[in-house]
Design a protein around this motif. Structure first.
Motif, short mmCIF file in Angstrom:
data_model
loop_
_atom_site.label_atom_id
_atom_site.label_comp_id
_atom_site.label_asym_id
_atom_site.label_seq_id
_atom_site.Cartn_x
_atom_site.Cartn_y
_atom_site.Cartn_z
N GLN A 99 24.33 1.76 -25.69
CA GLN A 99 24.35 0.38 -25.20
C GLN A 99 23.65 -0.57 -26.17
N THR A 115 24.98 -4.49 -21.97
CA THR A 115 25.00 -3.94 -20.61
C THR A 115 26.27 -4.38 -19.89
N ARG A 116 26.57 -3.67 -18.81
CA ARG A 116 27.67 -4.03 -17.92
C ARG A 116 27.09 -4.62 -16.64
N GLY A 119 31.28 -6.27 -13.47
CA GLY A 119 32.58 -6.06 -14.09
C GLY A 119 32.75 -6.65 -15.46
N GLY A 120 31.66 -7.18 -16.02
CA GLY A 120 31.75 -7.80 -17.34
C GLY A 120 30.75 -7.21 -18.31
N LEU A 121 30.79 -7.72 -19.52
CA LEU A 121 29.95 -7.26 -20.62
C LEU A 121 28.93 -8.34 -20.94
N ARG A 122 27.66 -7.95 -21.13
CA ARG A 122 26.64 -8.90 -21.56
C ARG A 122 25.93 -8.35 -22.78
N ARG A 135 28.38 -13.40 -22.55
CA ARG A 135 29.05 -12.60 -21.53
C ARG A 135 30.56 -12.71 -21.70
N ASP A 137 34.05 -11.39 -19.40
CA ASP A 137 34.69 -10.68 -18.31
C ASP A 137 36.11 -11.21 -18.15
N SER A 181 39.83 -3.50 -25.42
CA SER A 181 39.32 -2.90 -24.19
C SER A 181 39.07 -1.40 -24.34
N ASP A 185 31.49 -0.55 -25.48
CA ASP A 185 30.89 -1.85 -25.19
C ASP A 185 30.13 -2.40 -26.38
#
Length: 198
Positions: A99, A115-116, A119-122, A135, A137, A181, A185
C-alpha cells in the motif's frame, strides 16, 4: 511538464476564454476527434487552455509523447512493481509495493501511502517533492496531485471539472483507460501522480 497546445475550448460553467493561448493551427484536432480516436488503453488529459497530455497504458509500459516508462518486478525480488524511465524530461525510478510507493522523480522524492476507502483509492504523501492528497473512485477524481489541484466529477467515460496548477482554475477532461483497473493500487496511484501532477 511540457504540454502540447491543441485547442482553446470554452467548457462548462467556467469562463476560460480570456485564459486561452494563441489560436490553434488549422489542422489542430477538435475535442470530439481527440476522444473519439482514443484507443482502449489510452490516457488523455485535455485542458480548456489547449494543453494535451496523452499516453498508451499497457500491462508493462506507459508510452506517450512525454512519457516512456517500463513496469518491472523490483530488483530485490520483493513483490510489487517498479516503474522506470522518463516522464516530462525527468528520470523516474519508483517502486510500488503493498500500500505504498517510494522513489525518485528527477531529483525529487515520490513517497505515497495508498489506501482503499468507500470503494475508492486515496493516496497521500509526496509527488515529485510536492505534498499530495488525492482520491479516485467511480464518481470523482479530486485533491492535490503534485503541483496541481483537481475537482473532477465522472461524466460517462470521462472525469470533467476544474484544475489549478498554481494559477486560475481551468476546465479539464481526463480519460482513464479501463486497463488501469488491473494495476495494483500503489502502481495506479503512482502513475496518476506522474501523469497528473508534474
Amino acid at each position: 511538464m511540457r504540454l502540447v497546445p491543441v485547442l482553446c475550448l470554452s467548457l462548462g460553467a467556467l469562463s476560460v476564454g480570456a485564459a486561452c493561448g494563441p489560436a490553434p493551427a488549422a489542422d489542430a484536432p477538435a475535442r470530439e476527434e481527440i476522444f473519439g480516436a482514443a484507443g482502449p488503453g489510452e490516457f488523455i488529459l485535455l485542458a480548456a487552455t489547449g494543453e494535451l497530455v496523452s499516453a498508451d497504458i499497457e500491462p508493462g509500459r506507459v508510452l506517450g509523447p512525454d512519457v516512456n516508462l517500463g513496469v518491472y518486478a523490483p530488483d530485490s525480488g520483493r513483490g510489487g512493481q517498479t516503474l522506470r524511465g522518463v516522464a516530462f524530461n525527468q528520470a523516474v525510478s519508483v517502486t510500488a509495493t503493498g500500500q505504498g510507493a517510494t522513489g525518485i522523480v528527477g531529483s525529487m522524492p515520490l513517497e505515497l501511502s495508498v489506501t482503499r476507502a468507500e470503494g475508492g483509492l486515496r493516496a497521500r504523501g509526496l509527488v515529485a517533492g510536492a505534498l499530495s492528497d488525492y482520491r479516485l473512485d467511480e464518481r470523482q477524481l479530486t485533491g492535490v496531485i503534485g503541483r496541481c489541484s483537481y475537482e473532477l466529477a465522472r461524466s460517462g467515460r470521462y472525469y470533467e471539472g476544474a484544475r489549478s496548477c498554481g494559477g486560475r482554475p481551468h476546465q479539464v477532461t481526463v480519460l482513464l483507460p479501463r486497463g488501469l483497473s488491473s494495476w495494483s493500487d500503489a502502481a495506479l496511484a503512482t502513475t496518476l501522480g506522474l501523469l497528473l501532477g508534474a
